[in-house]
Design a protein around this motif. Structure first.
Motif, short mmCIF file in Angstrom:
data_model
loop_
_atom_site.label_atom_id
_atom_site.label_comp_id
_atom_site.label_asym_id
_atom_site.label_seq_id
_atom_site.Cartn_x
_atom_site.Cartn_y
_atom_site.Cartn_z
N GLU A 81 80.40 14.13 62.81
CA GLU A 81 79.88 14.91 63.95
C GLU A 81 81.01 15.64 64.67
O GLU A 81 80.85 16.80 65.08
CB GLU A 81 79.17 13.98 64.95
CG GLU A 81 77.88 13.36 64.44
CD GLU A 81 78.10 12.27 63.39
OE1 GLU A 81 79.20 11.67 63.35
OE2 GLU A 81 77.17 12.03 62.58
N GLU A 136 81.99 18.57 62.50
CA GLU A 136 80.92 19.57 62.48
C GLU A 136 80.94 20.46 63.72
O GLU A 136 80.88 21.69 63.63
CB GLU A 136 79.55 18.88 62.43
CG GLU A 136 78.98 18.75 61.06
CD GLU A 136 77.74 17.86 61.03
OE1 GLU A 136 77.31 17.54 59.92
OE2 GLU A 136 77.22 17.48 62.11
N ARG A 184 81.72 24.48 63.85
CA ARG A 184 80.73 25.47 64.31
C ARG A 184 81.34 26.40 65.36
O ARG A 184 81.09 27.61 65.33
CB ARG A 184 79.51 24.77 64.93
CG ARG A 184 78.67 24.10 63.90
CD ARG A 184 77.16 24.18 64.19
NE ARG A 184 76.48 23.71 62.98
CZ ARG A 184 76.28 22.43 62.71
NH1 ARG A 184 76.63 21.49 63.58
NH2 ARG A 184 75.70 22.08 61.58
N VAL A 236 83.32 18.41 55.39
CA VAL A 236 82.40 18.79 56.46
C VAL A 236 82.53 20.29 56.77
O VAL A 236 81.52 20.99 56.93
CB VAL A 236 82.65 17.95 57.74
CG1 VAL A 236 81.78 18.43 58.88
CG2 VAL A 236 82.39 16.48 57.47
N VAL A 247 79.55 23.10 56.72
CA VAL A 247 79.22 23.97 57.85
C VAL A 247 79.34 25.44 57.42
O VAL A 247 78.53 26.29 57.81
CB VAL A 247 80.12 23.67 59.07
CG1 VAL A 247 79.91 24.70 60.17
CG2 VAL A 247 79.84 22.26 59.59
#
Ligand code: IPM
Ligand code: MN
Length: 352
Positions: free
Chosen positions: A162, A165, A169, A200, A204
């Motif tokens: 998380e 991520e 982003r 990851v 993304v």
């Protein structure tokens, strides 16, 4: 509109540069009709002296209730002998974590008038340089388990899916508005946390087909930044690598005294501070370059308050003052006019 801003001057030159940024904000407020309600609070070495802790609870509370935080710098030799957990730097970590500011944006933009001040050869710089380092700010080795046992000391680099991520982003969202290229920096040939990071970021990236993603090992990235900085646009990396690479990137722009930063979380509230430290060696001498702090205030107007026109006005004023040949010592070059912290601030205001 009225905006509540927590102001943390901190230590050393932090106090002097914040004073200039506050002046600039007041000038912008009266020109554009905004009320910037400033609440000054203590953090860092000065808070240790006054209250015995680097980040008093009240400071964090005031920051949480504010729309944004402006911070100068913390730390200094006076507090260097304190145990790690009591040092002034803990104030910064506590603010970042306490306010949930996981994304640290550090734009390194070389101003045209400062090409002389960059240590790179003109042919390496080319027409311009404009890189943004997106540094993860509330995870990694800065916040992992650490300690000593027997004759060992250890620190831990740890990242969750998380955490990677959300910072990825942020980087891709920025890249879409720029040159659509992200370089993700890691040490995946050695570190397991970097291998997770890479996986990851790859995933993304699939959500952003128009953005090109490249992975680079941190040692190579450090080298490439001085060999061929123009290959970079958005760099996304971990807390520690981002700390190191953003200092390096700042120097490409002439001086670390030019580099602002924004630390953001999931809402609009952010903390804005220069990338440089408290520079105890020049503190109190009217020598510090206030530009990084002043551009940080501009970033606050842009990111937290959506005042793009006002932010532009500050950045343009900084550009004009540099074009007019005014320089603080750190960006001085032959034939230019040397000014102090205060005069630099005044001239920027005059150009707004
Ligand atoms: C920075 C500083 C801080 C960091 C220190 C003062 C804790 O170097 O903001 O880059 O390492 O994050
Ligand atoms: Mn740093």
């Amino acid at each position: 509109m009225k905006y509540n801003i927590a102001v943390i001057p901190g230590d050393g030159i932090g106090r002097e540069v914040v004073e200039q940024a506050v002046k600039v904000l007041k000038a912008v407020g009266s020109k554009y009709g905004h009320i910037f309600e400033l609440t000054e609070v203590d953090a860092g070495g000065c808070a240790i002296d006054k209250y015995g802790v680097a980040l008093p609870e009240e400071t964090l509370e005031v920051c949480k209730k504010s729309d944004a935080v402006l911070l100068g710098a913390v730390g200094g030799p006076k507090w260097d002998t304190l145990p790690g957990s009591e040092r002034p730097e803990q104030a910064l970590l506590g603010l970042r974590k306490g306010l949930g500011l996981f994304a640290n944006l550090r734009p390194a933009v070389l101003h045209n008038a400062l090409k002389e001040a960059s240590p790179l050869k003109p042919e390496i710089i080319g027409e311009s340089l404009d890189i943004i380092v997106v540094r993860e700010l509330t995870g990694g080795i800065y916040f992992g388990d650490r300690g000593r046992s027997g004759n060992y000391a250890y620190d831990t680099e740890k990242y969750s899916i998380e955490e990677v991520e959300r910072i990825a982003r942020v980087a891709f969202d920025i890249a879409i508005k720029r040159k659509k290229k992200v370089v993700s920096v890691d040490k995946a040939n050695i570190l397991e946390s970097s291998r997770l990071w890479r996986e990851v970021v790859e995933r993304v990236a699939e959500e952003y087909p128009e953005v090109t993603l490249e992975h680079m090992y941190v040692d190579n990235a450090a080298m490439q930044l001085v060999r061929n900085p123009k290959q970079f646009d958005v760099i996304v990396t971990s807390n520690m690598f981002g700390d190191i690479l953003s200092d390096e990137a700042s120097m490409l722009t002439g001086s670390i005294g030019m580099l602002p930063s924004a630390s953001l979380g999931t809402d609009r509230r952010g903390m804005y501070e220069p990338v440089h430290g408290s520079a105890p060696d020049i503190a109190g001498q009217d020598k510090a370059n206030p530009i990084a702090m002043i551009i940080s205030a501009a970033m606050m107007l842009r990111y937290s308050f959506d005042l793009a026109e006002e932010a532009d006005a500050i950045e343009k004023a900084v550009g004009s003052v540099l074009d007019q040949g005014y320089r603080t010592g750190d960006i001085m070059s032959p034939g230019m006019k040397l000014v102090g912290t205060n005069e630099m601030g005044e001239r920027i205001i005059d150009n707004i």
